[in-house]
Design a protein around this motif. Sequence first.
Motif, PDB file in Angstrom:
ATOM      1  N   VAL A  72       0.823  -1.216   0.000  1.00 18.69           N
ATOM      2  CA  VAL A  72       0.000   0.000   0.000  1.00 18.69           C
ATOM      3  C   VAL A  72       0.858   1.267   0.000  1.00 18.69           C
ATOM      4  O   VAL A  72       0.443   2.324  -0.463  1.00 18.69           O
ATOM      5  CB  VAL A  72      -1.005  -0.033   1.188  1.00 18.69           C
ATOM      6  N   ARG A  73       2.077   1.167   0.479  1.00 19.44           N
ATOM      7  CA  ARG A  73       2.999   2.324   0.479  1.00 19.44           C
ATOM      8  C   ARG A  73       3.223   2.860  -0.941  1.00 19.44           C
ATOM      9  O   ARG A  73       3.441   4.045  -1.134  1.00 19.44           O
ATOM     10  CB  ARG A  73       4.356   1.935   1.069  1.00 19.44           C
ATOM     11  N   LEU A  74       3.160   1.953  -1.921  1.00 19.34           N
ATOM     12  CA  LEU A  74       3.387   2.374  -3.307  1.00 19.34           C
ATOM     13  C   LEU A  74       2.288   3.327  -3.759  1.00 19.34           C
ATOM     14  O   LEU A  74       2.545   4.305  -4.459  1.00 19.34           O
ATOM     15  CB  LEU A  74       3.463   1.159  -4.240  1.00 19.34           C
ATOM     16  N   SER A  75       1.051   3.061  -3.355  1.00 13.49           N
ATOM     17  CA  SER A  75      -0.028   3.973  -3.769  1.00 13.49           C
ATOM     18  C   SER A  75      -0.067   5.218  -2.893  1.00 13.49           C
ATOM     19  O   SER A  75      -0.395   6.310  -3.351  1.00 13.49           O
ATOM     20  CB  SER A  75      -1.380   3.268  -3.808  1.00 13.49           C
ATOM     21  N   GLU A  76       0.310   5.088  -1.628  1.00 12.76           N
ATOM     22  CA  GLU A  76       0.351   6.268  -0.758  1.00 12.76           C
ATOM     23  C   GLU A  76       1.387   7.280  -1.248  1.00 12.76           C
ATOM     24  O   GLU A  76       1.159   8.496  -1.201  1.00 12.76           O
ATOM     25  CB  GLU A  76       0.715   5.865   0.680  1.00 12.76           C
ATOM     26  N   ALA A  77       2.524   6.791  -1.727  1.00 11.30           N
ATOM     27  CA  ALA A  77       3.624   7.676  -2.133  1.00 11.30           C
ATOM     28  C   ALA A  77       3.169   8.678  -3.185  1.00 11.30           C
ATOM     29  O   ALA A  77       3.602   9.834  -3.200  1.00 11.30           O
ATOM     30  CB  ALA A  77       4.800   6.841  -2.669  1.00 11.30           C
ATOM     31  N   LEU A  78       2.248   8.228  -4.044  1.00  5.61           N
ATOM     32  CA  LEU A  78       1.729   9.090  -5.113  1.00  5.61           C
ATOM     33  C   LEU A  78       1.157  10.397  -4.559  1.00  5.61           C
ATOM     34  O   LEU A  78       1.416  11.480  -5.086  1.00  5.61           O
ATOM     35  CB  LEU A  78       0.645   8.322  -5.900  1.00  5.61           C
ATOM     36  N   GLY A  79       0.392  10.292  -3.472  1.00  2.00           N
ATOM     37  CA  GLY A  79      -0.238  11.467  -2.872  1.00  2.00           C
ATOM     38  C   GLY A  79       0.771  12.493  -2.384  1.00  2.00           C
ATOM     39  O   GLY A  79       0.437  13.662  -2.192  1.00  2.00           O
ATOM     40  N   TYR A  80       1.992  12.056  -2.148  1.00  2.00           N
ATOM     41  CA  TYR A  80       3.025  12.961  -1.636  1.00  2.00           C
ATOM     42  C   TYR A  80       4.004  13.399  -2.718  1.00  2.00           C
ATOM     43  O   TYR A  80       4.945  14.123  -2.434  1.00  2.00           O
ATOM     44  CB  TYR A  80       3.789  12.270  -0.497  1.00  2.00           C
ATOM     45  N   GLY A  81       3.795  12.925  -3.932  1.00  2.00           N
ATOM     46  CA  GLY A  81       4.721  13.272  -5.009  1.00  2.00           C
ATOM     47  C   GLY A  81       6.116  12.742  -4.743  1.00  2.00           C
ATOM     48  O   GLY A  81       7.114  13.381  -5.072  1.00  2.00           O
ATOM     49  N   GLN A  82       6.179  11.574  -4.110  1.00  2.00           N
ATOM     50  CA  GLN A  82       7.487  11.019  -3.749  1.00  2.00           C
ATOM     51  C   GLN A  82       7.683   9.639  -4.356  1.00  2.00           C
ATOM     52  O   GLN A  82       6.719   8.897  -4.557  1.00  2.00           O
ATOM     53  CB  GLN A  82       7.591  10.890  -2.220  1.00  2.00           C
ATOM     54  N   THR A  83       8.935   9.302  -4.608  1.00  2.00           N
ATOM     55  CA  THR A  83       9.232   7.936  -5.046  1.00  2.00           C
ATOM     56  C   THR A  83       9.141   7.037  -3.814  1.00  2.00           C
ATOM     57  O   THR A  83       9.135   7.521  -2.673  1.00  2.00           O
ATOM     58  CB  THR A  83      10.661   7.838  -5.618  1.00  2.00           C
ATOM     59  N   ILE A  84       9.118   5.741  -4.046  1.00  2.00           N
ATOM     60  CA  ILE A  84       9.012   4.809  -2.911  1.00  2.00           C
ATOM     61  C   ILE A  84      10.268   4.873  -2.043  1.00  2.00           C
ATOM     62  O   ILE A  84      10.209   4.688  -0.829  1.00  2.00           O
ATOM     63  CB  ILE A  84       8.711   3.364  -3.390  1.00  2.00           C
ATOM     64  N   TYR A  85      11.402   5.210  -2.642  1.00  2.00           N
ATOM     65  CA  TYR A  85      12.660   5.282  -1.860  1.00  2.00           C
ATOM     66  C   TYR A  85      12.650   6.491  -0.923  1.00  2.00           C
ATOM     67  O   TYR A  85      13.312   6.496   0.101  1.00  2.00           O
ATOM     68  CB  TYR A  85      13.881   5.357  -2.779  1.00  2.00           C
ATOM     69  N   GLU A  86      11.902   7.513  -1.313  1.00  2.00           N
ATOM     70  CA  GLU A  86      11.795   8.703  -0.459  1.00  2.00           C
ATOM     71  C   GLU A  86      10.691   8.520   0.582  1.00  2.00           C
ATOM     72  O   GLU A  86      10.863   8.832   1.751  1.00  2.00           O
ATOM     73  CB  GLU A  86      11.460   9.935  -1.316  1.00  2.00           C
ATOM     74  N   TYR A  87       9.551   8.013   0.134  1.00  2.63           N
ATOM     75  CA  TYR A  87       8.379   7.941   1.020  1.00  2.63           C
ATOM     76  C   TYR A  87       8.499   6.820   2.047  1.00  2.63           C
ATOM     77  O   TYR A  87       8.139   7.006   3.205  1.00  2.63           O
ATOM     78  CB  TYR A  87       7.116   7.741   0.169  1.00  2.63           C
ATOM     79  N   ALA A  88       8.964   5.661   1.613  1.00  2.00           N
ATOM     80  CA  ALA A  88       9.039   4.517   2.529  1.00  2.00           C
ATOM     81  C   ALA A  88      10.236   3.638   2.153  1.00  2.00           C
ATOM     82  O   ALA A  88      10.083   2.547   1.613  1.00  2.00           O
ATOM     83  CB  ALA A  88       7.745   3.709   2.460  1.00  2.00           C
ATOM     84  N   PRO A  89      11.447   4.130   2.464  1.00  2.00           N
ATOM     85  CA  PRO A  89      12.646   3.417   2.015  1.00  2.00           C
ATOM     86  C   PRO A  89      12.784   2.009   2.604  1.00  2.00           C
ATOM     87  O   PRO A  89      13.462   1.169   2.014  1.00  2.00           O
ATOM     88  CB  PRO A  89      13.802   4.322   2.473  1.00  2.00           C
ATOM     89  N   ALA A  90      12.123   1.762   3.739  1.00  2.00           N
ATOM     90  CA  ALA A  90      12.264   0.438   4.357  1.00  2.00           C
ATOM     91  C   ALA A  90      11.128  -0.510   3.951  1.00  2.00           C
ATOM     92  O   ALA A  90      11.038  -1.631   4.437  1.00  2.00           O
ATOM     93  CB  ALA A  90      12.302   0.578   5.874  1.00  2.00           C
ATOM     94  N   SER A  91      10.234  -0.042   3.064  1.00  2.00           N
ATOM     95  CA  SER A  91       9.071  -0.854   2.693  1.00  2.00           C
ATOM     96  C   SER A  91       9.453  -1.999   1.761  1.00  2.00           C
ATOM     97  O   SER A  91      10.510  -1.970   1.115  1.00  2.00           O
ATOM     98  CB  SER A  91       8.029   0.026   2.004  1.00  2.00           C
ATOM     99  N   ILE A  92       8.536  -2.978   1.635  1.00  2.00           N
ATOM    100  CA  ILE A  92       8.802  -4.057   0.683  1.00  2.00           C
ATOM    101  C   ILE A  92       8.696  -3.542  -0.755  1.00  2.00           C
ATOM    102  O   ILE A  92       9.318  -4.084  -1.662  1.00  2.00           O
ATOM    103  CB  ILE A  92       7.870  -5.287   0.899  1.00  2.00           C
ATOM    104  N   GLY A  93       7.928  -2.468  -0.949  1.00  2.00           N
ATOM    105  CA  GLY A  93       7.847  -1.858  -2.282  1.00  2.00           C
ATOM    106  C   GLY A  93       9.217  -1.336  -2.712  1.00  2.00           C
ATOM    107  O   GLY A  93       9.663  -1.552  -3.849  1.00  2.00           O
ATOM    108  N   ALA A  94       9.894  -0.652  -1.784  1.00  2.00           N
ATOM    109  CA  ALA A  94      11.237  -0.122  -2.088  1.00  2.00           C
ATOM    110  C   ALA A  94      12.206  -1.279  -2.333  1.00  2.00           C
ATOM    111  O   ALA A  94      13.027  -1.242  -3.261  1.00  2.00           O
ATOM    112  CB  ALA A  94      11.729   0.754  -0.938  1.00  2.00           C
ATOM    113  N   GLU A  95      12.072  -2.311  -1.521  1.00  2.00           N
ATOM    114  CA  GLU A  95      12.960  -3.480  -1.655  1.00  2.00           C
ATOM    115  C   GLU A  95      12.757  -4.153  -3.024  1.00  2.00           C
ATOM    116  O   GLU A  95      13.727  -4.457  -3.731  1.00  2.00           O
ATOM    117  CB  GLU A  95      12.599  -4.464  -0.535  1.00  2.00           C
ATOM    118  N   ASP A  96      11.496  -4.325  -3.412  1.00  2.00           N
ATOM    119  CA  ASP A  96      11.214  -5.021  -4.678  1.00  2.00           C
ATOM    120  C   ASP A  96      11.663  -4.194  -5.885  1.00  2.00           C
ATOM    121  O   ASP A  96      12.224  -4.739  -6.838  1.00  2.00           O
ATOM    122  CB  ASP A  96       9.719  -5.342  -4.789  1.00  2.00           C
TER     123      ASP A  96
END
Length: 253
Positions: free
Chosen positions: A211-235
């Motif tokens: 879900v972090r991948l879709s949340e990041a959109l609302g902040y105009g951030q990449t997944i590495y910026e919004y949630a660097p420790a998430s599984i989205g960033a890892e994948d």
Amino acid sequence: MRKIAVALTKGGVGKTTTAVNLAAGLALAGQRVLLIDVDAQGQAGKMLGCAPPLGLAELATGSAAPDQAIAPARDRLWLLGGGKSLAGLKMLITRKEFGAERTLSEALAPLDDQYDYVILDSAPGWDALSVNVLFYAREVLSPASLEVMTLQGLSDFAQNLASIQRYHTDLQLRYVLPTFYDRRVKKSAEIFTQLQAYYPAQVCSPIRYNVRLSEALGYGQTIYEYAPASIGAEDYAALVERIKHDDGTQGNP
Ligand SMILES: Nc1ncnc2c1ncn2[C@@H]1O[C@H](COP(=O)(O)OP(=O)(O)OP(=O)(O)O)[C@@H](O)[C@H]1O
Ligand SMILES: [Mg+2]
């Protein structure tokens, strides 16, 4: 310079999420990357929090020079924006009497070898612009959602690709990226196994549902910026590694 189109006729499979996070990940890894938004929805720019006034349409119609149309988005990452103005470009392409399918390639030719990677985010569907994208790119990355009728969608798309490959022989379906992977859902694992059987050389490690991948959109951030420790960033970091590891020459990765 590698030219990778993130494309599939089907909508909502993670094309834009992939194009943006792949481009940003390659830039973080030290590569010079141009992300081109070839979608009238203009989502790629939004995901990066950028709304450049000029973009691909202006570049392709000659009303802006490359340095006016291309906007810096992050360190080593540039954006050639899409959005509503692409409707006009599409019309112009469809009215051309000949050479219509190479309009984008001609417009982008001056950018050759100015970047290590050009990543193109395509719109869903199959129209004059998506055909132009495939005439320009040499590699195709198709995200395949593990939630839906993925194989049928991919094989339809591969047939469309084949009709372009007759004229553009350098073009390859190089990566099939399973998206929305959820290990708790039986169907997800089943479709993944089928993809591995049909596209053994192309299938990448899946992008899990996150879900972090879709949340990041609302902040105009990449997944590495919004949630660097998430599984989205890892994948997505794993995808970046795989693509960077390939050298861009033709043949199986
Ligand atoms: N792995 C994922 N886990 C959870 N949500 C995701 C994932 N990948 C993408 N999404 C979300 O799913 C939605 C569709 O993704 P995205 O916009 O990237 O698809 P698309 O193929 O570009 O869609 P379109 O065909 O409309 O251009 C977005 O809200 C996005 O944030
Ligand atoms: Mg999209």
